[in-house]
Design a protein around this motif. Structure first.
Motif, PDB file in Angstrom:
ATOM      1  N   PRO A   1       0.802  -1.240   0.000  1.00  0.00           N
ATOM      2  CA  PRO A   1       0.000   0.000   0.000  1.00  0.00           C
ATOM      3  C   PRO A   1       0.834   1.289   0.000  1.00  0.00           C
ATOM      4  CG  PRO A   1      -0.902  -1.578   1.576  1.00  0.00           C
ATOM      5  CD  PRO A   1       0.377  -2.178   1.060  1.00  0.00           C
ATOM      6  N   LEU A   2       2.073   1.245   0.531  1.00  0.00           N
ATOM      7  CA  LEU A   2       2.906   2.459   0.519  1.00  0.00           C
ATOM      8  C   LEU A   2       3.179   2.946  -0.911  1.00  0.00           C
ATOM      9  CD1 LEU A   2       5.559   1.985   3.352  1.00  0.00           C
ATOM     10  CD2 LEU A   2       4.178   4.034   2.955  1.00  0.00           C
ATOM     11  N   MET A   3       3.090   2.038  -1.884  1.00  0.00           N
ATOM     12  CA  MET A   3       3.348   2.444  -3.269  1.00  0.00           C
ATOM     13  C   MET A   3       2.354   3.489  -3.762  1.00  0.00           C
ATOM     14  SD  MET A   3       4.460  -1.297  -4.741  1.00  0.00           S
ATOM     15  CE  MET A   3       5.455  -0.856  -6.169  1.00  0.00           C
ATOM     16  N   SER A   4       1.183   3.561  -3.129  1.00  0.00           N
ATOM     17  CA  SER A   4       0.225   4.594  -3.540  1.00  0.00           C
ATOM     18  C   SER A   4       0.378   5.869  -2.711  1.00  0.00           C
ATOM     19  CB  SER A   4      -1.207   4.063  -3.422  1.00  0.00           C
ATOM     20  OG  SER A   4      -1.494   3.772  -2.072  1.00  0.00           O
ATOM     21  N   ARG A   5       1.362   5.888  -1.800  1.00  0.00           N
ATOM     22  CA  ARG A   5       1.583   7.082  -0.979  1.00  0.00           C
ATOM     23  C   ARG A   5       2.690   7.975  -1.533  1.00  0.00           C
ATOM     24  NH1 ARG A   5       0.256   7.551   4.088  1.00  0.00           N
ATOM     25  NH2 ARG A   5       0.590   9.729   3.534  1.00  0.00           N
ATOM     26  N   ILE A   6       3.303   7.572  -2.646  1.00  0.00           N
ATOM     27  CA  ILE A   6       4.267   8.443  -3.324  1.00  0.00           C
ATOM     28  C   ILE A   6       3.823   8.592  -4.769  1.00  0.00           C
ATOM     29  CG2 ILE A   6       6.200   7.828  -1.807  1.00  0.00           C
ATOM     30  CD1 ILE A   6       7.267   6.055  -4.093  1.00  0.00           C
TER      31      ILE A   6
ATOM     32  N   VAL B   1       5.640  -7.905 -11.288  1.00  0.00           N
ATOM     33  CA  VAL B   1       6.128  -8.746 -10.190  1.00  0.00           C
ATOM     34  C   VAL B   1       7.402  -8.141  -9.591  1.00  0.00           C
ATOM     35  CG1 VAL B   1       7.151 -10.989  -9.631  1.00  0.00           C
ATOM     36  CG2 VAL B   1       5.058 -10.865 -11.025  1.00  0.00           C
ATOM     37  N   THR B   2       8.327  -7.752 -10.455  1.00  0.00           N
ATOM     38  CA  THR B   2       9.601  -7.192  -9.985  1.00  0.00           C
ATOM     39  C   THR B   2       9.371  -5.915  -9.187  1.00  0.00           C
ATOM     40  OG1 THR B   2      10.694  -8.082 -11.942  1.00  0.00           O
ATOM     41  CG2 THR B   2      11.867  -6.345 -10.736  1.00  0.00           C
ATOM     42  N   PHE B   3       8.546  -5.040  -9.733  1.00  0.00           N
ATOM     43  CA  PHE B   3       8.300  -3.760  -9.061  1.00  0.00           C
ATOM     44  C   PHE B   3       7.542  -3.994  -7.752  1.00  0.00           C
ATOM     45  CE2 PHE B   3       6.225   0.650  -9.308  1.00  0.00           C
ATOM     46  CZ  PHE B   3       7.358   1.272  -8.792  1.00  0.00           C
ATOM     47  N   GLY B   4       6.581  -4.904  -7.790  1.00  0.00           N
ATOM     48  CA  GLY B   4       5.818  -5.201  -6.579  1.00  0.00           C
ATOM     49  C   GLY B   4       6.695  -5.757  -5.471  1.00  0.00           C
ATOM     50  N   ILE B   5       7.593  -6.666  -5.831  1.00  0.00           N
ATOM     51  CA  ILE B   5       8.480  -7.246  -4.811  1.00  0.00           C
ATOM     52  C   ILE B   5       9.468  -6.191  -4.300  1.00  0.00           C
ATOM     53  CG2 ILE B   5      10.338  -8.941  -4.461  1.00  0.00           C
ATOM     54  CD1 ILE B   5       8.688 -10.848  -6.268  1.00  0.00           C
ATOM     55  N   ALA B   6       9.971  -5.363  -5.195  1.00  0.00           N
ATOM     56  CA  ALA B   6      10.830  -4.255  -4.742  1.00  0.00           C
ATOM     57  C   ALA B   6      10.064  -3.376  -3.755  1.00  0.00           C
ATOM     58  CB  ALA B   6      11.318  -3.434  -5.938  1.00  0.00           C
ATOM     59  N   GLY B   7       8.789  -3.137  -4.033  1.00  0.00           N
ATOM     60  CA  GLY B   7       7.955  -2.356  -3.115  1.00  0.00           C
ATOM     61  C   GLY B   7       7.815  -3.028  -1.760  1.00  0.00           C
ATOM     62  N   GLU B   8       7.643  -4.348  -1.793  1.00  0.00           N
ATOM     63  CA  GLU B   8       7.536  -5.083  -0.519  1.00  0.00           C
ATOM     64  C   GLU B   8       8.824  -4.990   0.285  1.00  0.00           C
ATOM     65  OE1 GLU B   8       6.371  -9.094  -1.584  1.00  0.00           O
ATOM     66  OE2 GLU B   8       4.673  -8.353  -2.744  1.00  0.00           O
ATOM     67  N   ILE B   9       9.962  -5.127  -0.404  1.00  0.00           N
ATOM     68  CA  ILE B   9      11.265  -5.027   0.279  1.00  0.00           C
ATOM     69  C   ILE B   9      11.434  -3.626   0.868  1.00  0.00           C
ATOM     70  CG2 ILE B   9      13.768  -5.021  -0.098  1.00  0.00           C
ATOM     71  CD1 ILE B   9      13.249  -7.185  -2.302  1.00  0.00           C
ATOM     72  N   ALA B  10      11.092  -2.618   0.072  1.00  0.00           N
ATOM     73  CA  ALA B  10      11.259  -1.226   0.512  1.00  0.00           C
ATOM     74  C   ALA B  10      10.360  -0.899   1.700  1.00  0.00           C
ATOM     75  CB  ALA B  10      10.972  -0.279  -0.653  1.00  0.00           C
ATOM     76  N   ALA B  11       9.241  -1.609   1.811  1.00  0.00           N
ATOM     77  CA  ALA B  11       8.257  -1.301   2.862  1.00  0.00           C
ATOM     78  C   ALA B  11       8.570  -1.996   4.196  1.00  0.00           C
ATOM     79  CB  ALA B  11       6.859  -1.682   2.388  1.00  0.00           C
ATOM     80  N   ARG B  12       9.572  -2.873   4.190  1.00  0.00           N
ATOM     81  CA  ARG B  12       9.931  -3.526   5.452  1.00  0.00           C
ATOM     82  C   ARG B  12      10.300  -2.479   6.487  1.00  0.00           C
ATOM     83  NH1 ARG B  12      13.712  -8.152   2.614  1.00  0.00           N
ATOM     84  NH2 ARG B  12      11.979  -9.273   1.630  1.00  0.00           N
ATOM     85  N   GLU B  13       9.971  -2.725   7.706  1.00  0.00           N
ATOM     86  CA  GLU B  13      10.209  -1.777   8.808  1.00  0.00           C
ATOM     87  C   GLU B  13       9.285  -0.561   8.730  1.00  0.00           C
ATOM     88  OE1 GLU B  13      14.409  -0.796   8.979  1.00  0.00           O
ATOM     89  OE2 GLU B  13      14.853  -2.767   8.116  1.00  0.00           O
ATOM     90  N   ASN B  14       8.280  -0.623   7.810  1.00  0.00           N
ATOM     91  CA  ASN B  14       7.241   0.398   7.771  1.00  0.00           C
ATOM     92  C   ASN B  14       7.753   1.841   7.731  1.00  0.00           C
ATOM     93  OD1 ASN B  14       4.525   1.044   7.683  1.00  0.00           O
ATOM     94  ND2 ASN B  14       4.398   1.303   9.911  1.00  0.00           N
ATOM     95  N   PRO B  15       8.522   2.205   6.715  1.00  0.00           N
ATOM     96  CA  PRO B  15       9.066   3.573   6.643  1.00  0.00           C
ATOM     97  C   PRO B  15       7.983   4.591   6.331  1.00  0.00           C
ATOM     98  CG  PRO B  15       9.449   2.430   4.585  1.00  0.00           C
ATOM     99  CD  PRO B  15       8.821   1.414   5.514  1.00  0.00           C
ATOM    100  N   GLY B  16       8.266   5.864   6.545  1.00  0.00           N
ATOM    101  CA  GLY B  16       7.404   6.932   6.045  1.00  0.00           C
ATOM    102  C   GLY B  16       7.529   7.002   4.532  1.00  0.00           C
TER     103      GLY B  16
END
Lengths: 267, 267, 267
Positions: free
Chosen positions: C188-193, C223-238
């Motif tokens: 979901p963070l992918m829709s916040r930028i 798939v690649t972009f989605g997984i990159a998004g999941e990795i980036a979202a670990r630790e719940n960043p702003g």
């Protein structure tokens, strides 16, 4: 404090209602402005084509016009958008970036103010003085005048155009011609990255999208943004890190921080 | 070392005098370029309208022209700005992004060089070879030629146009036709984010804004930017983090780092 | 799994071959799109002038057209670029940002699809419904419809134009009219930028630049972009930190992560 409660309520409404803020803004800050609005909870859209501005304004909760990288065709679109906003009673925020630096910018800023009612004019001290016709020096798009020097001019402009004027600087000053607010939030790092003035205008647009009181909207926007800046500046980051943390802070800022940190003097 | 002292003095002057750098540059890098200049201590302004470029140039300490996202009306503004800079003795930096990739870019780059005196042409190897009329291959806006291949062409261009030519790559090469400098600062991560070449040009503009010696300005800019890149690359960050740290490093870089890390060979 | 292997092979080829992706895209996302492509290993170029689009397309491995900040002259360039891509058999990705929000955008999206063959149409649910002529609501450039609502319309469009349609949302849906894939990667963070939809289109262009199978390219990209998004979202960043980490994740994502995390249902 009534004003603080109103600010907290405004933030809450932006996060719940996601007001659509239509920006016709400059190339330099488009990405950052969109991210600032998204971080706060608003929904940004950028559209400048003469063919579609009217229709897009009709979908929006607020219109933000920023003249930072102006050209002829954009001015026509800006004017058309402002008139469309008037016809639909959509609040307009104008950011006269670089007014006073060139005649082209000063004249465009004045033309936009004359085109249709503006809810909030958000500018720095030099820009306000230039629009008011008072000789001022600018350095490109940066203010040389402090916001204090422009307070009388801001009051006069507010009365002339029946709008709220928000002059940002080390201290921010907001007036509708009778009421005034002095805001002492913010951090010097905010002037070390590009687009903070433009972001203040965009956030003002977001607040205008959820409240009819443009004075409260401008105060709310500047307090919220200033406090987010203070939070982002903790631990004294470099300017690159500060920019990232500013978005994080806009997303995370809570009512408790607004209540504890707001420094607003109303009169 | 005299050159190193001159670089440190240049940085100090940029941080003290905040030279106004007028950029007519491409859409991709406008935000990053502005932030790079602010991080270093300079004052950026972007303005491209034919109605105001002349007036804006008159306020500036340097003019940086970058053809990265070119179109017809922008070329007219660039030419007018370059002539205005000539009339006011304001130094001009030209960045011929993608020269050689399309005829439109090669011809525009040459037109700008012929329009009025240029202080520094900052480009990659492929672009230099293309402007010099030597058959070279490019890959979009990225260089296929190394900076070494373009050194003779750079010297010839420097002589023909009486300007400094700065060819960046794994090694940077700066020449005014007689003097040369080879700079071995920088980091491969700099080519993993967009806008580092454009930033090098903008920083060259900032240095040109505080010194009359365009050769020293170009060397100072590339050494400073290269060392900031080395600092930002410590701990081997990903490209997103590197971009943020590069701004932080430009803000924080000290004379001691320049003295210790600069790798310049003059001849 | 064959599809997963194909995705890993696609990433590997992008990192080895650095396909040149020619983008005619919107001002808001140009910088981020270029950095996304660079982080993944592709080589971005932005060029929109009518004088050079044909020549630039000729150098590219894929063309990505994005109508996010449209205007008349850009449409002409987009149409010319699409025709040039057809003549050279270069795959075209179209991103109809905001179709349905204004008639100008809906009509431009349709015009582009009619101009020449398109490999992949990458859009959100509202945009797909609008292009298909089904009444849908949009909120500026954000989708109100879920990707599920647009699946039938996507299949019809895929058949009509003999192209792949990729509808992104909480779940992504890809179809060429007969084959379909449902992808449950992303965060979901992918829709916040801003610019994640546009980035998905650009990455699809990169994959199209290294494979002839547009369906596999679209699935691989999402798939690649989605997984990159999941990795980036670990630790719940702003959202600010998330944007930085997303670039880092695109650079670092390994085959093992694709194999372990991909959630694709083919039918």
């Amino acid at each position: 404090m009534k004003m603080v409660e109103e600010i907290c309520s405004g933030i809450e409404q932006i996060r719940t209602l996601h007001p659509l803020v239509h920006n016709i803004t400059n190339y330099v800050v488009m990405n950052f402005t969109a991210n600032v609005l998204l971080a706060l909870g608003a929904s940004p859209v950028m559209a400048h084509a003469i063919e579609e501005v009217e229709e897009m304004v009709g979908l929006a909760n607020a219109l933000v016009i920023n003249i930072g990288t102006l050209s002829g065709p954009w001015i026509d679109s800006m004017a058309k958008a402002v008139r469309a906003a008037r016809d639909r009673s959509i609040p307009v925020v104008v950011d006269p970036v670089g007014a006073g630096a060139t005649r082209f910018r000063t004249e465009t800023a004045r033309r936009l103010l004359g085109e249709a009612p503006v809810a909030v004019l958000r500018a720095n001290g030099s820009e306000i003085l230039a629009i008011a016709g008072i000789k001022a020096t600018t350095k490109g798009v940066d203010s040389v005048a402090g916001s204090e020097d422009a307070r009388e001019a801001a009051k006069e402009l507010a009365k002339t155009y029946a709008m709220v004027v928000a002059v940002t600087g080390a201290e921010d000053f907001v007036t509708d011609g009778s009421r005034t607010a002095v805001i002492r939030n913010g951090h010097p790092l905010m002037s070390r990255i590009t687009g903070t003035g433009c972001s203040a205008s965009a956030i003002t647009g977001a607040f205008c999208g959820v409240t009819k009181d443009a004075f409260a909207a401008a105060v709310g926007a500047l307090v919220t943004f200033g406090i987010a800046g203070e939070i982002a500046a903790r631990e004294n980051p470099g300017p690159g890190s500060f920019q990232v943390r500013l978005l994080d802070a806009l997303d995370a800022v809570e009512s408790s921080a607004i209540t504890e940190c707001s420094r607003v003097a109303l009169s």
